[in-house]
Every structure is written in structure tokens, then in C-alpha cells.
Enzyme design. Structure first.
Site, PDB file in Angstrom:
ATOM      1  N   TRP A  97     -14.747  12.812  -0.999  1.00 49.34           N
ATOM      2  CA  TRP A  97     -14.168  12.792   0.334  1.00 49.34           C
ATOM      3  C   TRP A  97     -14.749  13.858   1.261  1.00 49.34           C
ATOM      4  O   TRP A  97     -14.336  13.955   2.422  1.00 49.34           O
ATOM      5  CB  TRP A  97     -12.652  12.981   0.234  1.00 49.34           C
ATOM      6  CG  TRP A  97     -11.946  11.756  -0.228  1.00 49.34           C
ATOM      7  CD1 TRP A  97     -11.624  11.417  -1.516  1.00 49.34           C
ATOM      8  CD2 TRP A  97     -11.481  10.679   0.588  1.00 49.34           C
ATOM      9  NE1 TRP A  97     -10.990  10.209  -1.551  1.00 49.34           N
ATOM     10  CE2 TRP A  97     -10.876   9.731  -0.276  1.00 49.34           C
ATOM     11  CE3 TRP A  97     -11.507  10.436   1.964  1.00 49.34           C
ATOM     12  CZ2 TRP A  97     -10.312   8.548   0.205  1.00 49.34           C
ATOM     13  CZ3 TRP A  97     -10.944   9.266   2.447  1.00 49.34           C
ATOM     14  CH2 TRP A  97     -10.354   8.333   1.564  1.00 49.34           C
ATOM     15  N   ARG A 181       9.030 -10.038  -7.928  1.00 51.12           N
ATOM     16  CA  ARG A 181       7.781 -10.316  -7.217  1.00 51.12           C
ATOM     17  C   ARG A 181       7.503  -9.238  -6.168  1.00 51.12           C
ATOM     18  O   ARG A 181       6.697  -9.439  -5.260  1.00 51.12           O
ATOM     19  CB  ARG A 181       7.847 -11.699  -6.566  1.00 51.12           C
ATOM     20  CG  ARG A 181       7.952 -12.844  -7.574  1.00 51.12           C
ATOM     21  CD  ARG A 181       7.898 -14.197  -6.878  1.00 51.12           C
ATOM     22  NE  ARG A 181       9.065 -14.443  -6.060  1.00 51.12           N
ATOM     23  CZ  ARG A 181      10.178 -15.064  -6.490  1.00 51.12           C
ATOM     24  NH1 ARG A 181      10.264 -15.467  -7.759  1.00 51.12           N
ATOM     25  NH2 ARG A 181      11.186 -15.274  -5.665  1.00 51.12           N
ATOM     26  N   ARG A 182       8.188  -8.091  -6.321  1.00 53.09           N
ATOM     27  CA  ARG A 182       8.069  -7.013  -5.335  1.00 53.09           C
ATOM     28  C   ARG A 182       7.488  -5.732  -5.934  1.00 53.09           C
ATOM     29  O   ARG A 182       7.705  -4.643  -5.413  1.00 53.09           O
ATOM     30  CB  ARG A 182       9.440  -6.729  -4.713  1.00 53.09           C
ATOM     31  CG  ARG A 182      10.050  -7.964  -4.055  1.00 53.09           C
ATOM     32  CD  ARG A 182      11.418  -7.688  -3.477  1.00 53.09           C
ATOM     33  NE  ARG A 182      11.997  -8.898  -2.899  1.00 53.09           N
ATOM     34  CZ  ARG A 182      13.200  -8.959  -2.312  1.00 53.09           C
ATOM     35  NH1 ARG A 182      13.947  -7.858  -2.224  1.00 53.09           N
ATOM     36  NH2 ARG A 182      13.653 -10.097  -1.823  1.00 53.09           N
ATOM     37  N   CYS A 201      -9.069   1.337   2.099  1.00 51.70           N
ATOM     38  CA  CYS A 201      -9.858   0.149   1.763  1.00 51.70           C
ATOM     39  C   CYS A 201      -9.171  -0.611   0.634  1.00 51.70           C
ATOM     40  O   CYS A 201      -8.880  -1.798   0.769  1.00 51.70           O
ATOM     41  CB  CYS A 201     -11.274   0.553   1.377  1.00 51.70           C
ATOM     42  SG  CYS A 201     -12.212   1.307   2.713  1.00 51.70           S
ATOM     43  N   ARG A 221      -9.356  -4.597   1.567  1.00 47.45           N
ATOM     44  CA  ARG A 221      -9.696  -5.195   2.860  1.00 47.45           C
ATOM     45  C   ARG A 221     -11.177  -5.080   3.169  1.00 47.45           C
ATOM     46  O   ARG A 221     -11.774  -5.920   3.835  1.00 47.45           O
ATOM     47  CB  ARG A 221      -8.902  -4.526   3.982  1.00 47.45           C
ATOM     48  CG  ARG A 221      -9.274  -3.055   4.156  1.00 47.45           C
ATOM     49  CD  ARG A 221      -8.855  -2.450   5.471  1.00 47.45           C
ATOM     50  NE  ARG A 221      -9.329  -1.065   5.527  1.00 47.45           N
ATOM     51  CZ  ARG A 221     -10.453  -0.682   6.114  1.00 47.45           C
ATOM     52  NH1 ARG A 221     -11.235  -1.570   6.695  1.00 47.45           N
ATOM     53  NH2 ARG A 221     -10.808   0.583   6.115  1.00 47.45           N
ATOM     54  N   SER A 222     -11.803  -3.983   2.711  1.00 45.72           N
ATOM     55  CA  SER A 222     -13.212  -3.693   2.975  1.00 45.72           C
ATOM     56  C   SER A 222     -13.798  -3.092   1.715  1.00 45.72           C
ATOM     57  O   SER A 222     -13.203  -2.180   1.140  1.00 45.72           O
ATOM     58  CB  SER A 222     -13.328  -2.713   4.147  1.00 45.72           C
ATOM     59  OG  SER A 222     -14.671  -2.303   4.343  1.00 45.72           O
ATOM     60  N   ASP A 224     -17.392  -1.701  -0.182  1.00 40.61           N
ATOM     61  CA  ASP A 224     -18.786  -1.323  -0.399  1.00 40.61           C
ATOM     62  C   ASP A 224     -19.092  -1.628  -1.865  1.00 40.61           C
ATOM     63  O   ASP A 224     -18.714  -0.882  -2.762  1.00 40.61           O
ATOM     64  CB  ASP A 224     -18.949   0.169  -0.081  1.00 40.61           C
ATOM     65  CG  ASP A 224     -20.321   0.722  -0.414  1.00 40.61           C
ATOM     66  OD1 ASP A 224     -21.136   0.010  -1.023  1.00 40.61           O
ATOM     67  OD2 ASP A 224     -20.573   1.899  -0.080  1.00 40.61           O
ATOM     68  N   HIS A 262     -19.196  -6.296   1.116  1.00 42.08           N
ATOM     69  CA  HIS A 262     -20.509  -6.097   1.724  1.00 42.08           C
ATOM     70  C   HIS A 262     -21.412  -5.150   0.935  1.00 42.08           C
ATOM     71  O   HIS A 262     -20.949  -4.382   0.092  1.00 42.08           O
ATOM     72  CB  HIS A 262     -20.355  -5.562   3.152  1.00 42.08           C
ATOM     73  CG  HIS A 262     -19.457  -4.360   3.248  1.00 42.08           C
ATOM     74  ND1 HIS A 262     -18.118  -4.469   3.541  1.00 42.08           N
ATOM     75  CD2 HIS A 262     -19.707  -3.033   3.077  1.00 42.08           C
ATOM     76  CE1 HIS A 262     -17.569  -3.262   3.552  1.00 42.08           C
ATOM     77  NE2 HIS A 262     -18.516  -2.376   3.268  1.00 42.08           N
TER      78      HIS A 262
END
Length: 319
Positions: A97, A181-182, A201, A221-222, A224, A262
Site C-alpha cells: 500500500w 443467505r446473509r 476492488c 468489481r475491478s 488486475d 483486465h
């Protein structure tokens, strides 16, 4: 997709890592070339799924390059503390980080300090770390101290002294209501995204119990794929193994799902080198003790056997 990169003529079940390599190949050969937030550029696809068995200590550590699982474990244990300052990480030699606060320091101070020198100051100087080492309310803060606001008599709201500990609540729900389901840990706090050095991410972890086995679905969500995903797969598997031990369950399966998946354009050499390699081996995780809570694990509690990865492959991180 699952067999495209795999050599023909294999009679044994496909090695779990072919899923990752096939995904990498698909993105590099078929992905949409895009201009991204970092300015580096990516090739990207939208929507992907990988599945890995976790029974008998199995973990999806990549073998076609070395994954520094102890570094990733130290980061994950740091998340569980709720800490948002990089000082504890830097003190352990974990620099995952450091680039984000370093970029801010260089931008605001005008000093072109090296990363090593910056990290050393973070460790040695508490006041410097307090000013420059904080990342904002990233992952761990949301996991164990999601902010709560209490209504006041005058109609205003005041922040409660203690937020919601999602991880502690998850352990309790797995123990007392396994069919729920939680069973979810969420990092995407819309109200605080702008205060984070990097919005989450690997944002959502959902858990499922069936026949005494605990499985995890991790939504990212994203992603690398070259640098981040190997750590994310390890983190999801590690979390599941820890929770299973704490809740008297057996590890089941890790299901990983990605949104924008990606490869950065400046990772071409890494991609070519890794796709030329063949996965092999079956690493296993052993947890040496059962602490009183999921927050009590230490790095020395974890041992990996059967892991003989091929050489490390490096590429620049896009900040």
C-alpha cells in the site's frame, strides 16, 4: 475456455491453475483496449468466474510464478485489525500500500523521496506516519468498524463511538444460523469512497454452508489479473479456511467473480512469460492452532506445504 491453453493429451484432471491462465490469455487476445483511470491503458473483459476446491487444505496458489503468500497474509491480518495506516505493514516489510501515500507525499511536498526512504520514515517517525501514512477508511475499517450514525433530539445525527463489526457478526451468524443467505462482508461504503486512497476492488464476500462445508463467493468489481488476482485468490481462500476453523466447518469451495477484469498494457512481458509456463503441484495450507477468535491469528500460525513455484515475475503497479 477451460481447455484452450491446456496441452492436449492430458488424462489427469486439469490443474486448477489453467482457469487463471486461460482467463489471462482470453483477456490479452480478445479484451477491449481501454484508457483507464491510471492512464496506463488496459485490455479488459466484463464478467468472469473461477472456482477452486478448498477441501483437504487446498489453496489456489499460482505455481507458474511465485506468489508471496506470507506478504498477502500479513496484509489480510492487517485488514482484520481495522487499521488504516500503513505503518504496521511497513514495519513488517510489506509495501503493498505504500505507493498511494507516497504519491500524495511527493505531490503535496514536492520532494522526490524514494519509496524505501519514505517507508523508513513512516516506521521511524510516528508523527510523519500519522500525517502521511493513512489511507482513509479502506477495507479493514469497513470490515470491522462500519460507521453508524445515531439520531439526536434536535434532528441531527452523531457518529456512534463504535461501528458495526461485520466479521464478528459473520462468525456469529455462521455458528448460529448456517442456512442464512446473509453471510456477507461488504467493503463498498458509498458515503466514504471519496475518502479512501483506493476504493475496494475485492468488495463483497458472501459465504454459504452446505453439508458442513463452508464456501465463499468473492466478487471483485475491478481486477488486475497479473498482479492483484493471485493475492485476491489467496486472501479469499485464507479467509474461508480461517472461518471454517472458527465455526467447526470444513472448507468447501472458493468461487471468484470479476466485473472489469483486465491486464495492463505495460504487463506484456509478464503475460508472455507466464503463458509459456505449465502449472504443476498441489499446495496445501495447515493452520497450526485455533485462536480464541478470528481476530487472533498470527503469521506463524500458517504453513504451506507442496508449493514449489516457478520464478517470480514482476511488473509495475499502476497507481
Amino acid at each position: 475456455m477451460a481447455t484452450r491453453a491446456q496441452p492436449s493429451g492430458d488424462s489427469a484432471p486439469p490443474h486448477y491453475e489453467w482457469q487463471y491462465l486461460n482467463l489471462m490469455r482470453r483477456i490479452w487476445e480478445q479484451g477491449d483496449e481501454r484508457v483507464d483511470r491510471t492512464g496506463v491503458g488496459t485490455r479488459s473483459i466484463f464478467g468472469a468466474e473461477l472456482r477452486f476446491a478448498l477441501s483437504d487444505g487446498q489453496v489456489p496458489l499460482l505455481t507458474t510464478k511465485r506468489v508471496y503468500w506470507k506478504t498477502a497474509t500479513r496484509e489480510f491480518l492487517w485488514f482484520l485489525t481495522g487499521e488504516t495506516n500503513i505503518r504496521p505493514l511497513c514495519a513488517q516489510g510489506v509495501e503493498i500500500w505504500t505507493d498511494w501515500p507516497l504519491a500524495r507525499y511527493r505531490r503535496e511536498s514536492g520532494e522526490e523521496i524514494s519509496r524505501d526512504a519514505f517507508s523508513a520514515r513512516i516506521v521511524a517517525e510516528p508523527d510523519f506516519a500519522a500525517r502521511w501514512g493513512d489511507l482513509g477508511p479502506v477495507y479493514g475499517k469497513q470490515w470491522v468498524d462500519w460507521p453508524v450514525y445515531q439520531p439526536q433530539p434536535d434532528g441531527s445525527y452523531r457518529k456512534a463511538p463504535q461501528g458495526i463489526n461485520q466479521v464478528a457478526a459473520l462468525v456469529e451468524s455462521l455458528r448460529t444460523n448456517p442456512g442464512s443467505r446473509r453471510h456477507i462482508v461488504e467493503g463498498w461504503n458509498v458515503a466514504e469512497l471519496d475518502a479512501m486512497a483506493l476504493p475496494p476492488c475485492h468488495k463483497t464476500y458472501q459465504f454459504h454452508v452446505a453439508d458442513g462445508r463452508l464456501s465463499c463467493l468473492l466478487y471483485q468489481r475491478s481486477c488486475d489479473v497479473a498482479l492483484g488476482l493471485p493475492f485476491n485468490l489467496w486472501g479469499g481462500a485464507l479467509f474461508t479456511h480461517m472461518l471454517a476453523q472458527q465455526c467447526d466447518l470444513e472448507p468447501g469451495e472458493l468461487v471468484w467473480m470479476g466485473g472489469d477484469v483486465h491486464l495492463y498494457l505495460n504487463h506484456a512481458e509478464l503475460v508472455a512469460a507466464q503463458l509459456a509456463r505449465r502449472p504443476e503441484g498441489s499446495p496445501r495450507l495447515a493452520i497450526g492452532r485455533r485462536p480464541d477468535s478470528v481476530f487472533g491469528y498470527r503469521i506463524e500460525d500458517f504453513t504451506i506445504t507442496g508449493y514449489a513455484p516457478q520464478g517470480a515475475l514482476s511488473a509495475p503497479v499502476a497507481v
